[in-house]
Motif scaffolding. Sequence first.
Motif, short mmCIF file in Angstrom:
data_model
loop_
_atom_site.label_atom_id
_atom_site.label_comp_id
_atom_site.label_asym_id
_atom_site.label_seq_id
_atom_site.Cartn_x
_atom_site.Cartn_y
_atom_site.Cartn_z
N ARG A 262 0.86 -1.01 -0.19
CA ARG A 262 0.35 -0.03 0.34
C ARG A 262 1.13 0.88 -0.09
NH1 ARG A 262 -2.53 -0.47 6.63
NH2 ARG A 262 -0.72 0.22 7.66
N GLN A 263 -0.01 2.50 -0.74
CA GLN A 263 0.39 3.72 -0.56
C GLN A 263 0.17 4.35 -0.18
OE1 GLN A 263 2.43 4.41 -4.50
NE2 GLN A 263 3.54 6.43 -3.38
N ALA A 264 0.27 4.83 1.03
CA ALA A 264 -0.76 6.39 2.17
C ALA A 264 -0.65 7.94 0.95
CB ALA A 264 -0.09 6.76 3.07
N PRO A 265 -1.47 8.79 0.94
CA PRO A 265 -0.99 9.84 0.77
C PRO A 265 0.23 10.25 1.39
CG PRO A 265 -3.35 9.70 1.07
CD PRO A 265 -3.10 8.26 1.72
N GLY A 266 0.61 10.83 -0.14
CA GLY A 266 1.77 12.09 0.54
C GLY A 266 3.07 11.01 0.67
N LYS A 267 2.64 9.70 0.41
CA LYS A 267 3.96 9.52 0.98
C LYS A 267 4.96 8.90 -0.17
CE LYS A 267 3.39 7.55 5.67
NZ LYS A 267 4.12 6.49 6.91
N GLN A 268 5.73 8.35 -0.70
CA GLN A 268 6.49 8.33 -1.93
C GLN A 268 7.03 6.47 -1.92
OE1 GLN A 268 9.93 10.25 -3.19
NE2 GLN A 268 8.38 12.15 -3.14
N ARG A 269 7.05 5.59 -0.76
CA ARG A 269 6.32 4.16 -0.90
C ARG A 269 5.87 3.92 -0.46
NH1 ARG A 269 12.74 3.16 1.53
NH2 ARG A 269 12.37 0.88 0.46
N ARG A 270 5.88 2.72 -1.36
CA ARG A 270 4.75 1.63 -1.00
C ARG A 270 5.09 0.61 -0.01
NH1 ARG A 270 3.43 -0.54 -7.29
NH2 ARG A 270 2.57 0.97 -7.87
N GLU A 271 4.63 0.53 1.09
CA GLU A 271 4.79 -0.06 1.87
C GLU A 271 4.51 -1.60 1.89
OE1 GLU A 271 4.21 1.49 5.86
OE2 GLU A 271 1.68 0.45 5.49
N LEU A 272 4.76 -2.91 2.27
CA LEU A 272 4.54 -4.36 2.48
C LEU A 272 2.90 -4.32 3.73
CD1 LEU A 272 6.22 -7.36 2.41
CD2 LEU A 272 4.97 -6.99 4.28
N VAL A 273 2.35 -5.17 2.80
CA VAL A 273 1.08 -5.44 3.49
C VAL A 273 1.28 -6.67 4.17
CG1 VAL A 273 -1.76 -5.01 4.21
CG2 VAL A 273 -0.04 -3.55 2.52
N ALA A 274 0.99 -8.17 3.29
CA ALA A 274 1.22 -8.94 3.40
C ALA A 274 1.47 -10.12 2.09
CB ALA A 274 -0.25 -9.26 3.72
N THR A 275 2.14 -11.00 2.00
CA THR A 275 2.50 -11.61 1.46
C THR A 275 1.96 -12.92 1.26
OG1 THR A 275 4.54 -11.83 2.11
CG2 THR A 275 4.05 -10.08 0.18
N ILE A 276 2.11 -14.03 1.06
CA ILE A 276 1.54 -15.21 0.64
C ILE A 276 2.73 -15.97 -0.30
CG2 ILE A 276 -0.37 -14.91 -0.78
CD1 ILE A 276 -1.55 -17.49 0.98
N SER A 277 3.18 -17.19 0.41
CA SER A 277 3.69 -17.82 -1.00
C SER A 277 2.92 -18.85 -1.58
CB SER A 277 4.97 -18.94 -0.79
OG SER A 277 4.07 -19.51 1.08
N VAL A 278 3.43 -19.75 -2.33
CA VAL A 278 2.65 -20.51 -3.59
C VAL A 278 2.14 -21.88 -2.68
CG1 VAL A 278 4.23 -22.00 -4.06
CG2 VAL A 278 2.21 -22.39 -5.29
N GLY A 279 2.80 -21.77 -1.69
CA GLY A 279 2.56 -22.81 -0.35
C GLY A 279 1.30 -22.61 0.91
N GLY A 280 1.46 -21.20 0.53
CA GLY A 280 0.66 -20.99 2.24
C GLY A 280 1.10 -19.98 3.02
N MET A 281 2.13 -20.17 3.48
CA MET A 281 3.13 -19.14 4.16
C MET A 281 3.23 -17.57 3.91
SD MET A 281 7.37 -19.31 4.94
CE MET A 281 7.09 -20.84 4.81
N THR A 282 2.85 -17.78 5.01
CA THR A 282 2.23 -15.87 4.86
C THR A 282 2.80 -14.61 5.83
OG1 THR A 282 1.24 -15.89 7.17
CG2 THR A 282 -0.07 -16.49 5.38
N ASN A 283 3.11 -13.49 5.74
CA ASN A 283 4.06 -12.73 5.83
C ASN A 283 3.43 -11.33 6.41
OD1 ASN A 283 6.69 -11.60 7.49
ND2 ASN A 283 6.74 -10.56 5.31
#
Length: 117
Positions: A38-59
Amino acid sequence: QVQLVESGGGLVQAGGSLRLSCAASGRTDSINTMGWYRQAPGKQRRELVATISVGGMTNYAESVKGRFTISRDNAKSEVYLQMTSLKPEDTAAYYCYAYVPSWGSYWGQGTQVTVSS
């Protein structure tokens, strides 16, 4: 190549819920990790929210742990983000992400989430 299309953004009051969806097309069999940034208003960088691998491992980012849940349907090549207990600081453009080894990263066009106080 991989194409990503997000849906499900919108306006919600603080404490409410939204569910984002992202559909992948193209060489989806090559996708490893999928997720949301996600990228909040006024911020130049995107930040990680969540990821999931093909095997289902989440972060998850610390700021969303316990409130957001990422899931994935490999058969449909779709990834979802269930967001609960939304806060005004969750307001941002949310981008779907897919990583293909040897090819790199792919991004959707983004969907806006606005949380009013």
